[in-house]
Design a protein around this motif. Structure first.
Motif, mmCIF file in Angstrom:
data_model
loop_
_atom_site.group_PDB
_atom_site.id
_atom_site.type_symbol
_atom_site.label_atom_id
_atom_site.label_comp_id
_atom_site.label_asym_id
_atom_site.label_seq_id
_atom_site.Cartn_x
_atom_site.Cartn_y
_atom_site.Cartn_z
ATOM 1 N N ALA A 195 0.824 -1.212 0.000
ATOM 2 C CA ALA A 195 0.000 0.000 0.000
ATOM 3 C C ALA A 195 0.859 1.263 0.000
ATOM 4 O O ALA A 195 0.491 2.269 -0.616
ATOM 5 C CB ALA A 195 -0.929 0.001 1.208
ATOM 6 N N ARG A 196 2.017 1.228 0.656
ATOM 7 C CA ARG A 196 2.896 2.412 0.689
ATOM 8 C C ARG A 196 3.465 2.716 -0.692
ATOM 9 O O ARG A 196 3.633 3.871 -1.056
ATOM 10 C CB ARG A 196 4.024 2.225 1.704
ATOM 11 N N GLN A 197 3.733 1.663 -1.449
ATOM 12 C CA GLN A 197 4.237 1.853 -2.812
ATOM 13 C C GLN A 197 3.148 2.452 -3.702
ATOM 14 O O GLN A 197 3.406 3.352 -4.497
ATOM 15 C CB GLN A 197 4.738 0.527 -3.383
ATOM 16 N N LEU A 198 1.935 1.954 -3.555
ATOM 17 C CA LEU A 198 0.818 2.493 -4.337
ATOM 18 C C LEU A 198 0.508 3.939 -3.941
ATOM 19 O O LEU A 198 0.179 4.764 -4.792
ATOM 20 C CB LEU A 198 -0.418 1.613 -4.162
ATOM 21 N N GLU A 199 0.632 4.231 -2.662
ATOM 22 C CA GLU A 199 0.431 5.597 -2.178
ATOM 23 C C GLU A 199 1.477 6.531 -2.788
ATOM 24 O O GLU A 199 1.158 7.661 -3.199
ATOM 25 C CB GLU A 199 0.532 5.620 -0.651
ATOM 26 N N ALA A 200 2.714 6.066 -2.889
ATOM 27 C CA ALA A 200 3.776 6.863 -3.492
ATOM 28 C C ALA A 200 3.491 7.099 -4.974
ATOM 29 O O ALA A 200 3.665 8.216 -5.476
ATOM 30 C CB ALA A 200 5.135 6.177 -3.309
ATOM 31 N N LEU A 201 3.049 6.070 -5.671
ATOM 32 C CA LEU A 201 2.697 6.207 -7.087
ATOM 33 C C LEU A 201 1.607 7.253 -7.270
ATOM 34 O O LEU A 201 1.730 8.153 -8.104
ATOM 35 C CB LEU A 201 2.239 4.853 -7.648
ATOM 36 N N ALA A 202 0.560 7.153 -6.495
ATOM 37 C CA ALA A 202 -0.552 8.107 -6.590
ATOM 38 C C ALA A 202 -0.079 9.529 -6.285
ATOM 39 O O ALA A 202 -0.469 10.475 -6.971
ATOM 40 C CB ALA A 202 -1.675 7.697 -5.650
ATOM 41 N N ALA A 203 0.769 9.677 -5.285
ATOM 42 C CA ALA A 203 1.249 11.003 -4.899
ATOM 43 C C ALA A 203 2.131 11.616 -5.991
ATOM 44 O O ALA A 203 2.019 12.808 -6.287
ATOM 45 C CB ALA A 203 2.007 10.930 -3.579
ATOM 46 N N VAL A 204 2.997 10.815 -6.590
ATOM 47 C CA VAL A 204 3.865 11.322 -7.661
ATOM 48 C C VAL A 204 3.016 11.836 -8.819
ATOM 49 O O VAL A 204 3.263 12.922 -9.355
ATOM 50 C CB VAL A 204 4.859 10.237 -8.142
ATOM 51 N N GLU A 211 -0.248 12.691 -8.701
ATOM 52 C CA GLU A 211 -1.116 13.786 -8.256
ATOM 53 C C GLU A 211 -0.351 15.103 -8.153
ATOM 54 O O GLU A 211 -0.853 16.161 -8.520
ATOM 55 C CB GLU A 211 -1.734 13.447 -6.900
ATOM 56 N N HIS A 212 0.888 15.029 -7.653
ATOM 57 C CA HIS A 212 1.665 16.244 -7.406
ATOM 58 C C HIS A 212 2.634 16.588 -8.535
ATOM 59 O O HIS A 212 3.324 17.600 -8.475
ATOM 60 C CB HIS A 212 2.401 16.123 -6.074
ATOM 61 N N GLY A 213 2.715 15.723 -9.530
ATOM 62 C CA GLY A 213 3.499 16.043 -10.714
ATOM 63 C C GLY A 213 4.987 15.795 -10.632
ATOM 64 O O GLY A 213 5.727 16.217 -11.508
ATOM 65 N N GLY A 214 5.440 15.144 -9.581
ATOM 66 C CA GLY A 214 6.873 14.870 -9.475
ATOM 67 C C GLY A 214 7.225 14.219 -8.153
ATOM 68 O O GLY A 214 6.409 14.171 -7.227
ATOM 69 N N PHE A 215 8.451 13.738 -8.091
ATOM 70 C CA PHE A 215 8.909 13.033 -6.897
ATOM 71 C C PHE A 215 9.118 13.962 -5.711
ATOM 72 O O PHE A 215 8.790 13.616 -4.584
ATOM 73 C CB PHE A 215 10.220 12.290 -7.217
ATOM 74 N N GLY A 216 9.658 15.152 -5.963
ATOM 75 C CA GLY A 216 9.921 16.090 -4.868
ATOM 76 C C GLY A 216 8.658 16.542 -4.170
ATOM 77 O O GLY A 216 8.572 16.542 -2.941
ATOM 78 N N LEU A 235 3.887 13.534 1.277
ATOM 79 C CA LEU A 235 3.858 12.312 2.091
ATOM 80 C C LEU A 235 4.726 12.419 3.345
ATOM 81 O O LEU A 235 4.788 11.488 4.131
ATOM 82 C CB LEU A 235 4.325 11.115 1.249
ATOM 83 N N ASN A 236 5.397 13.555 3.483
ATOM 84 C CA ASN A 236 6.315 13.770 4.606
ATOM 85 C C ASN A 236 7.434 12.721 4.608
ATOM 86 O O ASN A 236 7.769 12.156 5.644
ATOM 87 C CB ASN A 236 5.558 13.794 5.932
ATOM 88 N N LEU A 237 7.981 12.471 3.410
ATOM 89 C CA LEU A 237 9.072 11.529 3.222
ATOM 90 C C LEU A 237 10.204 12.237 2.487
ATOM 91 O O LEU A 237 10.015 13.338 1.980
ATOM 92 C CB LEU A 237 8.623 10.334 2.369
ATOM 93 N N THR A 238 11.343 11.574 2.413
ATOM 94 C CA THR A 238 12.419 12.105 1.590
ATOM 95 C C THR A 238 12.170 11.732 0.136
ATOM 96 O O THR A 238 11.454 10.767 -0.152
ATOM 97 C CB THR A 238 13.788 11.553 2.014
ATOM 98 N N LEU A 239 12.778 12.478 -0.757
ATOM 99 C CA LEU A 239 12.683 12.169 -2.179
ATOM 100 C C LEU A 239 13.210 10.763 -2.441
ATOM 101 O O LEU A 239 12.632 10.008 -3.214
ATOM 102 C CB LEU A 239 13.477 13.206 -2.983
ATOM 103 N N SER A 240 14.271 10.409 -1.760
ATOM 104 C CA SER A 240 14.869 9.088 -1.912
ATOM 105 C C SER A 240 13.898 7.975 -1.506
ATOM 106 O O SER A 240 13.816 6.941 -2.174
ATOM 107 C CB SER A 240 16.143 9.001 -1.068
ATOM 108 N N ALA A 241 13.155 8.181 -0.443
ATOM 109 C CA ALA A 241 12.194 7.166 0.019
ATOM 110 C C ALA A 241 11.093 6.943 -1.007
ATOM 111 O O ALA A 241 10.710 5.807 -1.275
ATOM 112 C CB ALA A 241 11.597 7.579 1.364
#
Length: 65
Positions: free
Chosen positions: A4-13, A15-20, A26-32
């Motif tokens: 679920a965390r991986q899918l959440e990251a996919l959706a966030a990228v 939705e927000h247009g990029g990794f940063g 998500l209150n995570l690092t770009l690397s995470a």
């Protein structure tokens, strides 16, 4: 089973247009976020994002959403 965390990251990228910005949302690092996407792609055996100036989902990424 997909993580679920991986899918959440996919959706966030997407939705927000990029990794940063996804990392900030998500209150995570770009690397995470990057590692979560990389792990998701490794598990599926295919890319879920097209990386470039604009990040967009591949057909596999679209079906996951």
């Amino acid at each position: 089973m997909l993580d679920a965390r991986q899918l959440e990251a996919l959706a966030a990228v997407l939705e927000h247009g990029g990794f940063g910005s996804a990392a900030a949302a998500l209150n995570l690092t770009l690397s995470a976020v990057s590692l979560r996407i990389k792990a998701l792609e490794a598990r599926l055996g295919q890319r879920v994002l097209v990386r470039g100036k604009v990040v967009r989902a591949t057909p596999a990424g679209q079906s996951l959403l």
